[in-house]
Design a protein around this motif. Structure first.
Motif, mmCIF file in Angstrom:
data_model
loop_
_atom_site.group_PDB
_atom_site.id
_atom_site.type_symbol
_atom_site.label_atom_id
_atom_site.label_comp_id
_atom_site.label_asym_id
_atom_site.label_seq_id
_atom_site.Cartn_x
_atom_site.Cartn_y
_atom_site.Cartn_z
ATOM 1 N N ARG A 23 0.842 -1.284 0.000
ATOM 2 C CA ARG A 23 -0.027 0.121 -0.067
ATOM 3 C C ARG A 23 0.818 1.105 0.041
ATOM 4 N NH1 ARG A 23 -1.668 1.834 5.606
ATOM 5 N NH2 ARG A 23 -3.339 2.445 4.629
ATOM 6 N N TYR A 24 2.178 0.939 0.210
ATOM 7 C CA TYR A 24 3.190 2.128 0.125
ATOM 8 C C TYR A 24 3.699 2.331 -0.983
ATOM 9 C CZ TYR A 24 2.063 2.098 5.185
ATOM 10 O OH TYR A 24 1.428 2.329 6.352
ATOM 11 N N ARG A 25 3.192 1.831 -2.226
ATOM 12 C CA ARG A 25 3.997 1.947 -3.353
ATOM 13 C C ARG A 25 4.044 3.175 -3.730
ATOM 14 N NH1 ARG A 25 4.589 -2.441 -6.497
ATOM 15 N NH2 ARG A 25 2.790 -3.434 -5.624
ATOM 16 N N ILE A 26 5.120 3.811 -4.418
ATOM 17 C CA ILE A 26 5.249 5.199 -5.196
ATOM 18 C C ILE A 26 4.719 5.099 -6.243
ATOM 19 C CG2 ILE A 26 7.048 6.867 -5.400
ATOM 20 C CD1 ILE A 26 8.816 5.507 -3.670
ATOM 21 N N GLN A 27 4.900 4.476 -7.224
ATOM 22 C CA GLN A 27 4.519 4.493 -8.615
ATOM 23 C C GLN A 27 3.355 3.687 -8.740
ATOM 24 O OE1 GLN A 27 7.241 4.798 -11.824
ATOM 25 N NE2 GLN A 27 9.119 5.176 -10.576
ATOM 26 N N LEU A 28 2.026 4.071 -8.472
ATOM 27 C CA LEU A 28 0.802 3.452 -8.346
ATOM 28 C C LEU A 28 0.718 2.925 -9.637
ATOM 29 C CD1 LEU A 28 -1.302 5.864 -6.381
ATOM 30 C CD2 LEU A 28 0.156 4.012 -5.570
ATOM 31 N N GLY A 29 0.388 1.227 -9.432
ATOM 32 C CA GLY A 29 0.290 0.424 -10.715
ATOM 33 C C GLY A 29 1.056 0.006 -11.470
ATOM 34 N N LYS A 30 2.392 0.408 -10.934
ATOM 35 C CA LYS A 30 3.839 -0.239 -11.610
ATOM 36 C C LYS A 30 4.371 -1.295 -10.603
ATOM 37 C CE LYS A 30 4.409 2.822 -14.680
ATOM 38 N NZ LYS A 30 5.333 3.975 -14.849
ATOM 39 N N ASN A 31 5.014 -2.428 -11.306
ATOM 40 C CA ASN A 31 5.317 -3.704 -10.760
ATOM 41 C C ASN A 31 4.054 -4.394 -9.807
ATOM 42 O OD1 ASN A 31 7.727 -3.302 -11.695
ATOM 43 N ND2 ASN A 31 8.443 -1.974 -10.385
ATOM 44 N N ASP A 32 2.971 -4.168 -10.412
ATOM 45 C CA ASP A 32 1.795 -4.818 -9.557
ATOM 46 C C ASP A 32 1.057 -5.910 -10.344
ATOM 47 O OD1 ASP A 32 0.202 -5.019 -7.452
ATOM 48 O OD2 ASP A 32 -0.979 -3.242 -8.069
ATOM 49 N N ALA A 66 10.492 2.028 -12.949
ATOM 50 C CA ALA A 66 9.992 1.933 -11.464
ATOM 51 C C ALA A 66 10.688 0.841 -10.875
ATOM 52 C CB ALA A 66 8.493 1.664 -11.603
ATOM 53 N N PRO A 67 11.943 1.046 -10.376
ATOM 54 C CA PRO A 67 12.691 0.213 -9.765
ATOM 55 C C PRO A 67 12.240 -0.558 -8.575
ATOM 56 C CG PRO A 67 13.371 2.457 -8.759
ATOM 57 C CD PRO A 67 12.340 2.676 -10.010
ATOM 58 N N THR A 103 20.842 1.695 -0.157
ATOM 59 C CA THR A 103 20.511 1.801 -1.355
ATOM 60 C C THR A 103 19.507 1.067 -1.931
ATOM 61 O OG1 THR A 103 21.535 1.655 -3.823
ATOM 62 C CG2 THR A 103 22.287 -0.016 -2.193
ATOM 63 N N SER A 104 18.976 -0.275 -1.385
ATOM 64 C CA SER A 104 18.034 -0.931 -1.485
ATOM 65 C C SER A 104 16.778 -0.304 -1.414
ATOM 66 C CB SER A 104 18.086 -2.013 -0.850
ATOM 67 O OG SER A 104 19.163 -3.014 -1.201
ATOM 68 N N ILE A 105 16.653 0.462 -0.130
ATOM 69 C CA ILE A 105 15.526 1.479 0.181
ATOM 70 C C ILE A 105 15.385 2.325 -0.816
ATOM 71 C CG2 ILE A 105 14.559 2.968 2.048
ATOM 72 C CD1 ILE A 105 16.159 1.478 4.025
ATOM 73 N N SER A 106 16.400 3.105 -1.318
ATOM 74 C CA SER A 106 16.305 4.072 -2.277
ATOM 75 C C SER A 106 15.663 3.765 -3.446
ATOM 76 C CB SER A 106 17.424 4.811 -2.451
ATOM 77 O OG SER A 106 18.436 3.913 -3.067
ATOM 78 N N HIS A 107 15.567 2.196 -3.919
ATOM 79 C CA HIS A 107 15.427 1.633 -5.313
ATOM 80 C C HIS A 107 14.138 0.899 -4.900
ATOM 81 C CE1 HIS A 107 19.368 2.441 -6.601
ATOM 82 N NE2 HIS A 107 18.947 2.444 -7.769
ATOM 83 N N CYS A 108 13.566 0.646 -3.677
ATOM 84 C CA CYS A 108 12.705 -0.272 -3.504
ATOM 85 C C CYS A 108 11.240 -0.013 -4.107
ATOM 86 C CB CYS A 108 12.609 -0.676 -1.927
ATOM 87 S SG CYS A 108 11.708 0.642 -1.116
ATOM 88 N N GLY A 109 10.928 1.232 -4.040
ATOM 89 C CA GLY A 109 9.650 1.468 -4.850
ATOM 90 C C GLY A 109 8.512 1.667 -3.773
ATOM 91 N N ASP A 117 13.770 7.481 -6.621
ATOM 92 C CA ASP A 117 12.927 6.931 -7.554
ATOM 93 C C ASP A 117 12.609 7.927 -8.675
ATOM 94 O OD1 ASP A 117 10.684 4.490 -7.375
ATOM 95 O OD2 ASP A 117 9.605 6.439 -8.104
ATOM 96 N N PHE A 118 12.586 9.283 -8.399
ATOM 97 C CA PHE A 118 12.407 10.294 -9.442
ATOM 98 C C PHE A 118 13.321 10.349 -10.478
ATOM 99 C CE2 PHE A 118 12.206 14.678 -11.030
ATOM 100 C CZ PHE A 118 10.742 14.750 -11.103
ATOM 101 N N HIS A 119 14.608 9.944 -9.911
ATOM 102 C CA HIS A 119 15.593 9.725 -10.908
ATOM 103 C C HIS A 119 15.300 8.855 -12.031
ATOM 104 C CE1 HIS A 119 19.629 9.746 -12.642
ATOM 105 N NE2 HIS A 119 19.589 8.512 -12.583
#
Length: 279
Positions: free
Chosen positions: A58-67, A157-158, A204-210, A223-225
């Protein structure tokens, strides 16, 4: 009291290993950080693959991605990450070992104080920020990007494991050396090295986790990068601010969400993206 506990535990471990510096170094600089990386990412992979538990998804940043995440793409990322660890990172520990031996402090029977470790941690972080920012911008040069860095940006969407999904050259120059350089400059104790490598791999895993999870550092910046490619090159964001490579980011809702979440309400709900304009 806690310091005495760790000092005693270290001496017992040192005696158990019979002072074998190479084995101690291998365990501390390779095995412990690898376990931290895959232990943390193992939890995230369950969420990425199954969509559960919802407490994470539920805390996904890019909603609908990797889902859910693309399985074929995921296995490619895992194989590449393992290959980078075994065939790039681990061999790089060999010259590092001899550099650390030269300092004659890395395998000392006396642990550094916690206060000194915090000083070292600050220096490691600054060194990593400088080296990562400029090497990262370098691999974004059109010539290098096409042949090297484009691989990492296959994921717009990493997910966590993508943090070390990279071309081997990039993994050496931009991922590994920025993290290794600080301890080599400082001649740090193996316990400090082990803790720093583990922290670096998990962060770095946290910064990529999505996922922008409660109480953890915000991954919105990196994630914005991945979303925009030409923004937010660094780790801390200091050099991005100085060089103006975060101007677009600062004008977005993602920047407003770029903070530690202290509640259970996802920031994607409390600070949602503005509705898209109709054509």
């Amino acid at each position: 009291t806690l310091g005495n506990f760790w000092q005693t535990a270290w001496l017992e471990f040192y005696d158990y290993m019979e002072g074998d510096e190479w084995t101690i170094f291998l365990l501390g600089a390779a095995l412990v950080p690898a376990l931290a990386f895959w232990g943390f990412n193992g939890i995230l992979l369950v969420a990425d693959i199954t969509g559960k538990p919802t407490f994470i998804t539920r805390y996904r940043i890019q909603l609908g991605k990797n889902d859910p995440v693309d399985r074929k793409k995921l296995w490619k990322a895992i194989y590449t990450a393992l290959g980078n660890q075994f065939f790039v990172s681990f061999p790089m520990l060999v010259p590092m070992f001899y550099i650390m031996q030269w300092w004659e402090n890395t395998f000392s029977k006396e642990l550094p104080t916690f206060q000194w470790f915090l000083v070292e941690l600050s220096i490691f972080t600054v060194v990593e920020e400088i080296l990562f920012y400029y090497t990262h911008r370098l691999v974004h040069h059109p010539v290098l990007y096409k042949h090297i860095h484009k691989k990492h940006h296959e994921w717009t969407a990493p997910i966590g494991v993508v943090s070390i999904y990279a071309h081997p050259i990039e993994h050496i120059v931009s991922n590994t050396l920025p993290v290794m350089t600080g301890p080599m400059i400082m001649g740090s104790h193996i316990v400090s090295v082990s803790a720093w490598f583990s922290i670096a791999l998990v962060t770095t895993s946290i910064s990529h986790c999505g996922y922008h999870l409660p109480l953890l550092p915000s991954p919105e910046f990196h994630d914005f990068h991945h979303l925009k490619f030409n923004q937010c090159y660094g780790v801390l964001g200091v050099l991005d601010f100085l060089h103006g490579t975060d101007k677009m980011f600062r004008q977005t809702k993602a920047f407003e969400r770029h903070k530690v979440l202290l509640s259970l309400t996802p920031l994607s709900e409390s600070i949602p993206e503005p509705p898209k304009k109709e054509e």
